[in-house]
Design an enzyme around this catalytic site. Structure first.
Site, mmCIF file in Angstrom:
data_model
loop_
_atom_site.group_PDB
_atom_site.id
_atom_site.type_symbol
_atom_site.label_atom_id
_atom_site.label_comp_id
_atom_site.label_asym_id
_atom_site.label_seq_id
_atom_site.Cartn_x
_atom_site.Cartn_y
_atom_site.Cartn_z
ATOM 1 N N HIS A 39 74.593 26.849 40.039
ATOM 2 C CA HIS A 39 74.891 25.799 39.340
ATOM 3 C C HIS A 39 73.715 25.763 38.212
ATOM 4 C CE1 HIS A 39 76.700 21.855 38.327
ATOM 5 N NE2 HIS A 39 75.514 21.536 38.230
ATOM 6 N N ASP A 41 72.063 23.802 35.366
ATOM 7 C CA ASP A 41 71.973 22.215 34.833
ATOM 8 C C ASP A 41 71.420 22.375 33.430
ATOM 9 O OD1 ASP A 41 73.419 20.538 36.461
ATOM 10 O OD2 ASP A 41 71.767 20.949 37.781
ATOM 11 N N MET A 74 74.995 19.084 29.978
ATOM 12 C CA MET A 74 74.608 17.694 29.876
ATOM 13 C C MET A 74 74.048 17.497 28.512
ATOM 14 S SD MET A 74 73.402 16.979 33.653
ATOM 15 C CE MET A 74 73.117 18.712 34.190
ATOM 16 N N ASP A 181 78.652 16.462 42.293
ATOM 17 C CA ASP A 181 77.344 16.835 42.057
ATOM 18 C C ASP A 181 76.459 15.516 41.962
ATOM 19 O OD1 ASP A 181 74.925 17.944 40.859
ATOM 20 O OD2 ASP A 181 76.152 18.242 38.634
#
Ligand code: DX5
Ligand code: ZN
Length: 222
Positions: A39, A41, A74, A181
């Protein structure tokens, strides 16, 4: 095979909790642990009050990992970053409904680049905000903390959204994966699995664990 027939929960360690000076080591630890996904981010300092990395990290790390690359954007204007992350070797590209006015266009853009398309919800966003998008999504990422930082406590109420998504998936005969998450560890993983998740993202729990193989098995409930 439809996602909800799969028995084993996929584990996606987040390199957000790794030592940022040693990403290749983090990728090797993930490969050796039995976790299937990595993952990533991506934070822009605008959608969330923190900054991480861009597509070059994903491209460089690609050579050091066998895992599925699960990119979590994000960022504001997520569509602008999609081509670069697709090129960098992302497998899944997930963005936030709160950051995209034309979310259907972004999901389509990701799929047209041959990648799996994901949509994410912060804790205050209801499932109804993405209901119309579900046929166009390969993954729904339910945030169980407010995004921006690792090491926060899971907000249990958010797991109700996992149940709602499972119901909708069945009703509409769809096959997107459901991921959670934020605040996932050996103690919270069982309640997330019980709610019906397919993918568990874990940052601090993974990188703080001495025995990562054992942690992955515990997260999977094995
Ligand atoms: C938070 C990120 C998460 C984060 C989770 O904004 O999206 O992926 O790495 O970290 P933990 O597992 O420590 O809550
Ligand atoms: Zn994330």
């Amino acid at each position: 095979m439809y996602a909800y027939f799969m028995s084993e929960t996929i584990i996606a360690p987040s390199v957000l909790a790794a030592d940022f000076s040693c990403f290749a080591d983090a990728a090797a630890e993930i490969d050796a642990s039995g976790a299937e996904w990595v993952h990533l981010d991506v934070m822009d300092g605008r959608f969330v009050p923190n900054l991480t990395f861009g597509p070059k990290l994903a491209a460089d790390l690609r050579k050091h990992s066998r895992g599925i690359f699960d990119v979590h954007l994000m960022t504001v204007e997520p569509g602008a970053l999609v081509p670069a992350f697709a090129e960098a070797g992302a497998d899944y590209i997930t963005f936030h409904i709160e950051a995209a006015i034309h979310a259907h266009r972004v999901l389509t853009q990701i799929r047209e680049l041959g990648k799996k398309a994901g949509i994410s919800l912060v804790p205050s966003t209801p499932v109804s905000h993405i209901e119309e998008l579900l046929p166009f999504a390969d993954l729904v990422l339910v945030m169980t903390v407010n995004p921006g930082f690792g090491g926060q406590t899971l907000i249990g109420e958010c797991l109700e959204k996992v149940r709602a998504l499972k119901r909708l998936r069945e009703q509409k005969n769809l096959s997107f994966l459901i991921s959670v998450d934020g605040g996932i560890n050996a103690e919270t993983a069982p309640i997330a699995r019980e709610a019906g998740v397919d993918v568990l993202v874990a940052g601090s729990a993974f990188f703080n664990a001495q025995d990562k193989k054992a942690l992955v098995r515990r997260l999977k409930g094995l």
